[in-house]
Design a protein around this motif. Structure first.
Motif, PDB file in Angstrom:
ATOM      1  N   ASN A 171      -4.421  14.440  -3.574  1.00 44.15           N
ATOM      2  CA  ASN A 171      -3.955  14.835  -4.906  1.00 44.15           C
ATOM      3  C   ASN A 171      -4.965  14.432  -5.972  1.00 44.15           C
ATOM      4  N   TYR A 172      -5.497  13.228  -5.862  1.00 45.44           N
ATOM      5  CA  TYR A 172      -6.515  12.742  -6.806  1.00 45.44           C
ATOM      6  C   TYR A 172      -7.726  13.684  -6.807  1.00 45.44           C
ATOM      7  N   THR A 173      -8.207  14.020  -5.624  1.00 43.22           N
ATOM      8  CA  THR A 173      -9.383  14.877  -5.492  1.00 43.22           C
ATOM      9  C   THR A 173      -9.125  16.252  -6.092  1.00 43.22           C
ATOM     10  N   GLN A 174      -7.980  16.806  -5.783  1.00 42.91           N
ATOM     11  CA  GLN A 174      -7.630  18.129  -6.299  1.00 42.91           C
ATOM     12  C   GLN A 174      -7.532  18.104  -7.822  1.00 42.91           C
ATOM     13  N   LEU A 175      -6.890  17.088  -8.361  1.00 38.37           N
ATOM     14  CA  LEU A 175      -6.737  16.986  -9.814  1.00 38.37           C
ATOM     15  C   LEU A 175      -8.072  16.684 -10.486  1.00 38.37           C
ATOM     16  N   SER A 176      -8.936  15.921  -9.823  1.00 41.50           N
ATOM     17  CA  SER A 176     -10.234  15.589 -10.424  1.00 41.50           C
ATOM     18  C   SER A 176     -11.121  16.816 -10.570  1.00 41.50           C
ATOM     19  N   ARG A 177     -10.845  17.858  -9.823  1.00 41.66           N
ATOM     20  CA  ARG A 177     -11.584  19.121  -9.979  1.00 41.66           C
ATOM     21  C   ARG A 177     -11.145  19.869 -11.240  1.00 41.66           C
ATOM     22  N   LYS A 178      -9.971  19.504 -11.739  1.00 39.84           N
ATOM     23  CA  LYS A 178      -9.402  20.188 -12.897  1.00 39.84           C
ATOM     24  C   LYS A 178      -9.606  19.420 -14.201  1.00 39.84           C
ATOM     25  N   ALA A 202       0.832  -1.208   0.000  1.00 34.10           N
ATOM     26  CA  ALA A 202       0.000   0.000   0.000  1.00 34.10           C
ATOM     27  C   ALA A 202       0.867   1.258   0.000  1.00 34.10           C
ATOM     28  N   ILE A 203       1.946   1.249   0.776  1.00 35.05           N
ATOM     29  CA  ILE A 203       2.862   2.403   0.811  1.00 35.05           C
ATOM     30  C   ILE A 203       3.484   2.614  -0.565  1.00 35.05           C
ATOM     31  N   HIS A 204       3.969   1.548  -1.147  1.00 31.27           N
ATOM     32  CA  HIS A 204       4.628   1.629  -2.451  1.00 31.27           C
ATOM     33  C   HIS A 204       3.664   2.155  -3.517  1.00 31.27           C
ATOM     34  N   ARG A 205       2.489   1.574  -3.580  1.00 32.74           N
ATOM     35  CA  ARG A 205       1.522   1.949  -4.621  1.00 32.74           C
ATOM     36  C   ARG A 205       0.957   3.347  -4.401  1.00 32.74           C
ATOM     37  N   SER A 206       0.608   3.677  -3.174  1.00 32.59           N
ATOM     38  CA  SER A 206       0.047   5.008  -2.930  1.00 32.59           C
ATOM     39  C   SER A 206       1.097   6.089  -3.124  1.00 32.59           C
ATOM     40  N   GLY A 207       2.358   5.784  -2.774  1.00 33.82           N
ATOM     41  CA  GLY A 207       3.435   6.746  -3.019  1.00 33.82           C
ATOM     42  C   GLY A 207       3.611   7.031  -4.498  1.00 33.82           C
ATOM     43  N   ALA A 208       3.524   5.983  -5.306  1.00 34.19           N
ATOM     44  CA  ALA A 208       3.631   6.173  -6.759  1.00 34.19           C
ATOM     45  C   ALA A 208       2.453   6.982  -7.280  1.00 34.19           C
ATOM     46  N   ALA A 209       1.246   6.661  -6.818  1.00 37.08           N
ATOM     47  CA  ALA A 209       0.063   7.414  -7.257  1.00 37.08           C
ATOM     48  C   ALA A 209       0.171   8.875  -6.837  1.00 37.08           C
ATOM     49  N   GLU A 210       0.586   9.097  -5.601  1.00 34.62           N
ATOM     50  CA  GLU A 210       0.743  10.461  -5.092  1.00 34.62           C
ATOM     51  C   GLU A 210       1.697  11.265  -5.986  1.00 34.62           C
TER      52      GLU A 210
END
Length: 146
Positions: free
Chosen positions: A115-122, A23-31
């Motif tokens: 980050n996902y939420t912020q970008l999804s607004r754009k 979870a750390i590895h994957r979420s860090g990459a997504a972030e």
């Protein structure tokens, strides 16, 4: 699409209750991926990590630019320490896990979701339905600890 898939699998790993390093590895990459887009000339936004760093630096009240750079670097190094340890193994001194993997996974997922939420607004992003499951699980955990 890549970052949303990574975020979804990070949450699924976390919710399994036994795959916190994944979870750390994957979420860090997504972030990181979401942050690249947020910081791009198209959007010119701060990522979750950028906002946290700005707040920390402000609270530290550095005396000069050099001290501000040092404080900023220290904070980002600390923020990413678990992810970097899991992802890269930081040399001979990085032989043991010196952090709470569940807590670090939760924090990393929260930053990726922000980050996902912020970008999804754009822009239009694929939905990550597991976000609701993540927050529901945290709410249940908090009520059990109370």
């Amino acid at each position: 699409e890549v970052a949303t898939e990574l975020l979804n699998w990070a949450i699924c790993s976390f919710l399994s209750g036994k795959c916190y390093y994944s979870a750390i590895h994957r979420s860090g990459a997504a972030e990181e991926i979401f942050a690249v887009y947020l910081r791009s000339p198209t959007y010119q936004e701060k990522s979750s990590a950028d906002e946290l760093k700005s707040l920390f630096v402000h609270l530290c009240s550095p005396k000069n630019q050099r001290e501000e750079i040092e404080v900023s670097k220290w904070f980002i190094d600390r923020l990413n320490a678990a992810r970097n340890s899991v992802k890269h193994k930081q040399g001979h001194g990085d032989e043991y896990v010196h952090f709470d993997p569940e807590r670090e996974a939760e924090d990393s997922i929260r930053r990726a979701i922000n980050n996902y939420t912020q970008l999804s607004r754009k822009t239009s992003l694929p939905p990550v339905d597991s976000i609701l499951d993540f927050y529901a699980a945290l709410k249940i955990k908090a009520s059990q600890e109370a």
